[in-house]
Motif scaffolding. Sequence first.
Motif, PDB file in Angstrom:
ATOM      1  N   GLU A 141       4.974  25.944 -32.214  1.00 21.04           N
ATOM      2  CA  GLU A 141       5.434  24.831 -31.375  1.00 21.04           C
ATOM      3  C   GLU A 141       5.329  23.547 -32.179  1.00 21.04           C
ATOM      4  OE1 GLU A 141       6.512  25.158 -28.177  1.00 21.04           O
ATOM      5  OE2 GLU A 141       6.064  27.304 -28.048  1.00 21.04           O
ATOM      6  N   GLY A 142       6.326  22.703 -32.063  1.00 26.17           N
ATOM      7  CA  GLY A 142       6.311  21.410 -32.743  1.00 26.17           C
ATOM      8  C   GLY A 142       6.296  20.295 -31.718  1.00 26.17           C
ATOM      9  N   SER A 143       7.175  19.340 -31.893  1.00 25.46           N
ATOM     10  CA  SER A 143       7.311  18.270 -30.904  1.00 25.46           C
ATOM     11  C   SER A 143       7.850  18.885 -29.610  1.00 25.46           C
ATOM     12  CB  SER A 143       8.232  17.181 -31.440  1.00 25.46           C
ATOM     13  OG  SER A 143       9.509  17.714 -31.725  1.00 25.46           O
ATOM     14  N   PRO A 144       7.722  18.187 -28.486  1.00 31.53           N
ATOM     15  CA  PRO A 144       8.165  18.764 -27.208  1.00 31.53           C
ATOM     16  C   PRO A 144       9.596  19.321 -27.280  1.00 31.53           C
ATOM     17  CG  PRO A 144       7.019  16.702 -26.818  1.00 31.53           C
ATOM     18  CD  PRO A 144       7.185  16.839 -28.320  1.00 31.53           C
ATOM     19  N   GLY A 145       9.715  20.603 -26.915  1.00 33.48           N
ATOM     20  CA  GLY A 145      11.029  21.235 -26.889  1.00 33.48           C
ATOM     21  C   GLY A 145      11.568  21.667 -28.230  1.00 33.48           C
ATOM     22  N   ARG A 146      10.734  21.597 -29.274  1.00 39.13           N
ATOM     23  CA  ARG A 146      11.179  21.965 -30.623  1.00 39.13           C
ATOM     24  C   ARG A 146      10.082  22.742 -31.346  1.00 39.13           C
ATOM     25  NH1 ARG A 146      15.701  19.103 -32.290  1.00 39.13           N
ATOM     26  NH2 ARG A 146      16.304  17.444 -30.876  1.00 39.13           N
TER      27      ARG A 146
ATOM     28  N   ALA B 124      11.740  30.363 -42.319  1.00 40.88           N
ATOM     29  CA  ALA B 124      11.386  29.517 -41.182  1.00 40.88           C
ATOM     30  C   ALA B 124      12.679  29.048 -40.532  1.00 40.88           C
ATOM     31  CB  ALA B 124      10.546  28.333 -41.636  1.00 40.88           C
ATOM     32  N   VAL B 125      12.847  29.393 -39.274  1.00 36.55           N
ATOM     33  CA  VAL B 125      14.041  29.018 -38.525  1.00 36.55           C
ATOM     34  C   VAL B 125      13.630  28.001 -37.460  1.00 36.55           C
ATOM     35  CG1 VAL B 125      15.891  29.842 -37.013  1.00 36.55           C
ATOM     36  CG2 VAL B 125      15.090  31.275 -38.907  1.00 36.55           C
ATOM     37  N   ARG B 126      14.235  26.831 -37.511  1.00 35.81           N
ATOM     38  CA  ARG B 126      13.946  25.805 -36.509  1.00 35.81           C
ATOM     39  C   ARG B 126      14.680  26.123 -35.212  1.00 35.81           C
ATOM     40  NH1 ARG B 126      15.116  20.956 -40.532  1.00 35.81           N
ATOM     41  NH2 ARG B 126      17.089  21.998 -40.266  1.00 35.81           N
ATOM     42  N   TRP B 127      14.066  25.716 -34.099  1.00 36.95           N
ATOM     43  CA  TRP B 127      14.682  25.911 -32.798  1.00 36.95           C
ATOM     44  C   TRP B 127      14.454  24.680 -31.931  1.00 36.95           C
ATOM     45  CZ3 TRP B 127      11.154  25.383 -28.950  1.00 36.95           C
ATOM     46  CH2 TRP B 127       9.835  25.705 -29.233  1.00 36.95           C
ATOM     47  N   ARG B 128      15.297  24.547 -30.893  1.00 34.41           N
ATOM     48  CA  ARG B 128      15.127  23.505 -29.880  1.00 34.41           C
ATOM     49  C   ARG B 128      15.609  24.064 -28.549  1.00 34.41           C
ATOM     50  NH1 ARG B 128      20.196  21.240 -28.920  1.00 34.41           N
ATOM     51  NH2 ARG B 128      21.672  21.600 -30.594  1.00 34.41           N
ATOM     52  N   PHE B 129      14.993  23.596 -27.485  1.00 35.86           N
ATOM     53  CA  PHE B 129      15.378  24.065 -26.155  1.00 35.86           C
ATOM     54  C   PHE B 129      16.697  23.453 -25.724  1.00 35.86           C
ATOM     55  CE2 PHE B 129      10.931  25.356 -25.331  1.00 35.86           C
ATOM     56  CZ  PHE B 129      11.199  26.616 -24.834  1.00 35.86           C
ATOM     57  N   HIS B 130      17.423  24.230 -24.918  1.00 36.29           N
ATOM     58  CA  HIS B 130      18.642  23.710 -24.309  1.00 36.29           C
ATOM     59  C   HIS B 130      18.572  23.845 -22.796  1.00 36.29           C
ATOM     60  CE1 HIS B 130      20.497  27.591 -23.197  1.00 36.29           C
ATOM     61  NE2 HIS B 130      19.872  28.037 -24.252  1.00 36.29           N
ATOM     62  N   GLY B 131      17.452  24.363 -22.288  1.00 38.79           N
ATOM     63  CA  GLY B 131      17.341  24.582 -20.845  1.00 38.79           C
ATOM     64  C   GLY B 131      15.901  24.549 -20.391  1.00 38.79           C
ATOM     65  N   ASP B 132      15.547  25.535 -19.602  1.00 37.23           N
ATOM     66  CA  ASP B 132      14.237  25.635 -18.965  1.00 37.23           C
ATOM     67  C   ASP B 132      13.141  25.841 -20.006  1.00 37.23           C
ATOM     68  OD1 ASP B 132      12.024  26.154 -17.430  1.00 37.23           O
ATOM     69  OD2 ASP B 132      12.976  27.739 -16.235  1.00 37.23           O
ATOM     70  N   THR B 133      12.281  24.847 -20.177  1.00 37.79           N
ATOM     71  CA  THR B 133      11.225  24.937 -21.195  1.00 37.79           C
ATOM     72  C   THR B 133      10.035  25.765 -20.736  1.00 37.79           C
ATOM     73  OG1 THR B 133      10.263  22.842 -20.465  1.00 37.79           O
ATOM     74  CG2 THR B 133      11.859  22.750 -22.279  1.00 37.79           C
ATOM     75  N   SER B 134      10.062  26.288 -19.504  1.00 39.32           N
ATOM     76  CA  SER B 134       8.966  27.162 -19.069  1.00 39.32           C
ATOM     77  C   SER B 134       9.176  28.598 -19.568  1.00 39.32           C
ATOM     78  CB  SER B 134       8.842  27.151 -17.544  1.00 39.32           C
ATOM     79  OG  SER B 134       9.974  27.768 -16.955  1.00 39.32           O
ATOM     80  N   LEU B 135      10.377  28.906 -20.029  1.00 41.64           N
ATOM     81  CA  LEU B 135      10.678  30.230 -20.573  1.00 41.64           C
ATOM     82  C   LEU B 135      10.366  30.246 -22.069  1.00 41.64           C
ATOM     83  CD1 LEU B 135      14.061  30.778 -18.740  1.00 41.64           C
ATOM     84  CD2 LEU B 135      11.857  31.788 -18.170  1.00 41.64           C
TER      85      LEU B 135
END
Length: 104
Positions: free
Chosen positions: A35-40, A76-87
């Motif tokens: 986990e990085g910054s919120p949602g990323r 290392a693959v970066r990701w970011r949320f596009h929806g519900d961050t509880s999933l």
Amino acid sequence: LDTRSDHGHDRATFLAGLPAEFTFLPAHLRWEVIEGSPGRGEVKISTDVYAHMVSLEGEAIFDQNHFDLLPGEERAVRWRFHGDTSLPAVSECSCLNQATTPQL
């Protein structure tokens, strides 16, 4: 064939025949979600043998998906949320010649 530029990294894999004609060794993928910054964040993936068509699944948008991984290589693959961050951002990491996929 690996290529690098200011825009990123890419690899082209050339097989001497059709993929269906090959028997690849079973790959044991290891992956860890960071986990990085919120949602990323990022997911680190490695393998013991050649992993054909590594694929990530989850509720995130991934910077890379569907790539080959060489033995001992870590990606290392970066990701970011596009929806519900509880999933879960990353729920599965697999490849076509997968043996098992333990998450660290």
